[in-house]
Design an enzyme around this catalytic site. Structure first.
Site, PDB file in Angstrom:
ATOM      1  N   CYS A  12       0.837  -1.194   0.000  1.00 30.97           N
ATOM      2  CA  CYS A  12       0.000   0.000   0.000  1.00 30.97           C
ATOM      3  C   CYS A  12       0.880   1.255   0.000  1.00 30.97           C
ATOM      4  O   CYS A  12       1.457   1.580  -1.026  1.00 30.97           O
ATOM      5  CB  CYS A  12      -0.994  -0.052   1.149  1.00 30.97           C
ATOM      6  SG  CYS A  12      -2.490   0.861   0.768  1.00 30.97           S
TER       7      CYS A  12
ATOM      8  N   HIS B 266      -3.350  -4.902   0.412  1.00 31.91           N
ATOM      9  CA  HIS B 266      -2.674  -5.455   1.592  1.00 31.91           C
ATOM     10  C   HIS B 266      -2.678  -6.983   1.536  1.00 31.91           C
ATOM     11  O   HIS B 266      -3.628  -7.601   2.016  1.00 31.91           O
ATOM     12  CB  HIS B 266      -3.411  -5.021   2.862  1.00 31.91           C
ATOM     13  CG  HIS B 266      -3.250  -3.575   3.189  1.00 31.91           C
ATOM     14  ND1 HIS B 266      -2.266  -3.116   4.029  1.00 31.91           N
ATOM     15  CD2 HIS B 266      -3.946  -2.484   2.792  1.00 31.91           C
ATOM     16  CE1 HIS B 266      -2.365  -1.797   4.141  1.00 31.91           C
ATOM     17  NE2 HIS B 266      -3.378  -1.383   3.397  1.00 31.91           N
TER      18      HIS B 266
ATOM     19  N   GLU C  23      -1.217  -8.992   3.330  1.00 33.12           N
ATOM     20  CA  GLU C  23      -1.088  -9.628   4.653  1.00 33.12           C
ATOM     21  C   GLU C  23      -2.418 -10.120   5.221  1.00 33.12           C
ATOM     22  O   GLU C  23      -2.438 -10.907   6.157  1.00 33.12           O
ATOM     23  CB  GLU C  23      -0.415  -8.676   5.650  1.00 33.12           C
ATOM     24  CG  GLU C  23      -1.243  -7.481   6.120  1.00 33.12           C
ATOM     25  CD  GLU C  23      -1.076  -6.239   5.241  1.00 33.12           C
ATOM     26  OE1 GLU C  23      -0.797  -6.397   4.033  1.00 33.12           O
ATOM     27  OE2 GLU C  23      -1.246  -5.115   5.753  1.00 33.12           O
TER      28      GLU C  23
HETATM   29  N1  GLN Z   1      -2.154   6.739   2.946  1.00 32.56           N
HETATM   30  C1  GLN Z   1      -2.217   5.995   1.737  1.00 32.56           C
HETATM   31  C2  GLN Z   1      -3.572   6.095   1.072  1.00 32.56           C
HETATM   32  O1  GLN Z   1      -4.526   6.455   1.705  1.00 32.56           O
HETATM   33  C3  GLN Z   1      -1.836   4.543   1.963  1.00 32.56           C
HETATM   34  C4  GLN Z   1      -2.766   3.813   2.875  1.00 32.56           C
HETATM   35  C5  GLN Z   1      -2.238   2.498   3.348  1.00 32.56           C
HETATM   36  O2  GLN Z   1      -1.044   2.246   3.296  1.00 32.56           O
HETATM   37  N2  GLN Z   1      -3.109   1.628   3.845  1.00 32.56           N
HETATM   38  O3  GLN Z   1      -3.697   5.793  -0.087  1.00 32.56           O
END
Ligand code: GLN
Length: 534
Positions: A385, A509, A511
């Site tokens: 992310c 993600h 994970e």
């Molecule tokens: N802050 C970033 C976004 O909102 C990444 C979010 C995250 O890593 N879950 O896109």
């Protein structure tokens, strides 16, 4: 006649933080391995609506379910142990329960009645618990009540489960109480009094536990007379008292409970046949204990003050390690204090570098440096992310020469916003301000991602910003490939660097889809690359 769902309630006693979640998950794993269907739920007594807005350093990670629920980290354990997708139904806080009741009150649903904790709050809790069984489709629902028995705020939950016990036949409910077995060092003795008090407290709420897990936190063997004493004074047969001593890995807990025949007690009380087959767990345990390799992975994040903030990330690494006969040592690196000057010292003996998700500008420059360090020194890199976003910002700055490149989240003034908001997408097509929950990624042929996933990946998102498509061609020409996209929204989901042993990062993600029996493909590929590079 359809089958009747059986309910198993898990409560905690004496102190919090005993691993009720692991105990519940382990019971779930044992039932699942007996061929039963299992659903799990966590009821939290706090008043926040959900953990989505809670500080990760205080509350730990926000676990995201496939249907986009922002939930408690215990749900991660549940899914990794029982290998079943849970949903928003799996997580309720007191705040959310009260919110629904108060909204109903405003809508006039209660037709002028006085709205009270009992029955209105308790009935709402009961309704949420019954929702889990989706019309008795599930064999077992395991419900964990957060907090410790005796807490003021957990009382409506305890009352609700007492009422469920009273409404259903005796063979349909079972109570597991997980309580601390204290040890006094000076005399070298286990003391059962706190457990006795805890069970008394349960009784004062009308609940006699059916199984007591005496959680011992010292590396001393619990003698049989202690079990006898607990059994005698807490109104339990000795086989209903299970010792929960420390295990070297949480994935050994199902085996430890199984060895004490917890399944027989459950089978007796609930009048079911259980034949657990814990083959995968035994195999994992053996692999873990016989691991021949060790690798050091640096996790560069800003919430490292509480490692639980990255729980699913570290568990995913461990699980991938287990199936590759490798012990994974984690080197926690604080991105807020990472600079050009100390980066060499912090990262030089990393076998792999992982930059996880995050929100807000603090610590972002440190993460960008970490991505650069991994790219230049050809150290395997896994970006998650924000970890993908910083990799693209770094690439734009140092390879494409856009020195001011940034995400509009961090610098709305930048001329080169390689990561930006797509208003239309986020609001209309993707239903909300955050892109949340499961999406299908189409993998581009001939990429590293294809070797890892095949033709598609179904993974979970939780972010607001996206890669700016305007830069796609330039990135590809310079060696950063777009290797996965979300077709419907034409959004970049995966990037990789071609001239590198392993540089892969996702907008989602990965994970959240690791299971003890099935490591997530990205983590598995990362660990394999780390081992072969070492
Ligand atoms: N802050 C970033 C976004 O909102 C990444 C979010 C995250 O890593 N879950 O896109």
């Amino acid at each position: 006649m359809g089958k009747q769902t059986k309910y198993i309630f898990i409560t905690g006693g004496v102190v919090s933080g005993l691993g009720k979640g692991i105990a519940g998950s382990s019971i779930g794993a044992i039932l699942k391995s007996s061929g039963k269907s299992v659903f799990m739920q966590k009821l939290d007594p706090y008043l926040n609506m959900d953990p989505g807005t809670m500080n990760p350093v205080e509350h730990g990670e926000v676990y995201v379910t496939a249907d986009g629920g922002e939930t408690d980290l215990d749900l991660g354990h549940y899914e990794r142990f029982i290998d079943t997708n849970l949903s928003k139904t799996s997580s309720y806080s007191a705040g959310k329960i009260y919110w629904e009741v108060l909204n109903n009150e405003r809508k006039g649903v209660y037709k002028g009645q006085t709205v009270q904790t009992i029955p209105h709050i308790t009935e709402k809790i009961i309704e949420k618990i019954y929702d889990c069984s989706s019309n008795n489709e599930v064999d077992f629902v395991i419900v964990e009540i957060g907090g410790t028995i005796g807490d003021i705020e957990s009382q409506p939950f305890i009352e609700a489960i007492r009422q469920i016990q009273n409404r259903l036949p005796e063979k349909d409910t079972l109570f597991v109480h997980v309580a601390l077995l204290t040890y006094v060092n000076v005399t070298g003795e286990f003391k059962t009094k706190p457990i006795q008090h805890s069970v008394k407290e349960m009784l004062s709420h009308g609940i006699q536990p059916d199984i007591l897990i005496a959680r011992s936190d010292v590396n001393e063997v619990v003698p049989p007379n202690v079990i006898k004493k607990i059994s005698n004074l807490c109104n339990l047969k000795p086989n209903q008292v299970i010792i929960g001593d420390n295990q070297s890995s949480i994935y050994d807990v199902p085996l430890a409970l199984y060895k004490q025949n917890i399944h027989d007690v459950i089978a007796d009380k609930l009048d079911v046949k259980l034949k657990p087959n814990l083959k995968a767990w035994i195999e994992a345990s053996e692999k873990k204990h016989n691991a021949t390799n060790e690798v050091k992975i640096s996790i560069v994040g800003k919430y490292i003050a509480l490692q639980d903030a990255y729980l699913s990330v570290s568990e995913s690494l461990k699980i991938a390690g287990i199936w590759n006969n490798t012990k994974v040592k984690i080197n926690w690196v604080n991105s807020r204090t990472l600079t050009e000057t100390n980066i060499e010292k912090e990262l030089k003996d990393s076998d792999g570098i992982l930059v996880p998700g995050g929100f807000g500008i603090n610590g972002v420059e440190g993460k960008i440096l970490a991505a650069k360090y991994a790219r230049i020194n050809k150290i395997p890199y896994l970006g998650i992310c924000l970890g993908m976003q910083v990799a693209t910002i770094e690439f734009a700055r140092n390879v494409l020469g856009y020195l001011d490149a940034n995400s509009s989240e961090f610098n709305p003034e930048s001329e080169n916003q390689v990561i930006h908001l797509i208003e239309g997408n986020n609001k209309d097509q993707l239903g909300g301000t955050l892109r949340l929950g499961e999406y299908e990624t189409t993998i581009i042929k001939g990429t590293l991602a294809e070797k890892i996933y095949g033709s598609k990946a179904v993974e979970r998102h939780r972010h607001r910003y996206e890669f700016n498509n305007k830069y796609r061609d330039e990135f590809e020409k310079a060696g950063m490939k777009i290797s996965g996209i979300y077709k419907k929204g034409d959004l970049v989901e995966l990037i990789e660097i071609t001239d590198h042993p392993f540089f892969l990062a996702s907008q989602y993600h990965p994970e959240f889809t690791s299971r003890l029996s099935k490591p997530n493909p990205m983590f598995n590929g990362f660990i394999k690359a780390v081992i072969s590079k070492k």
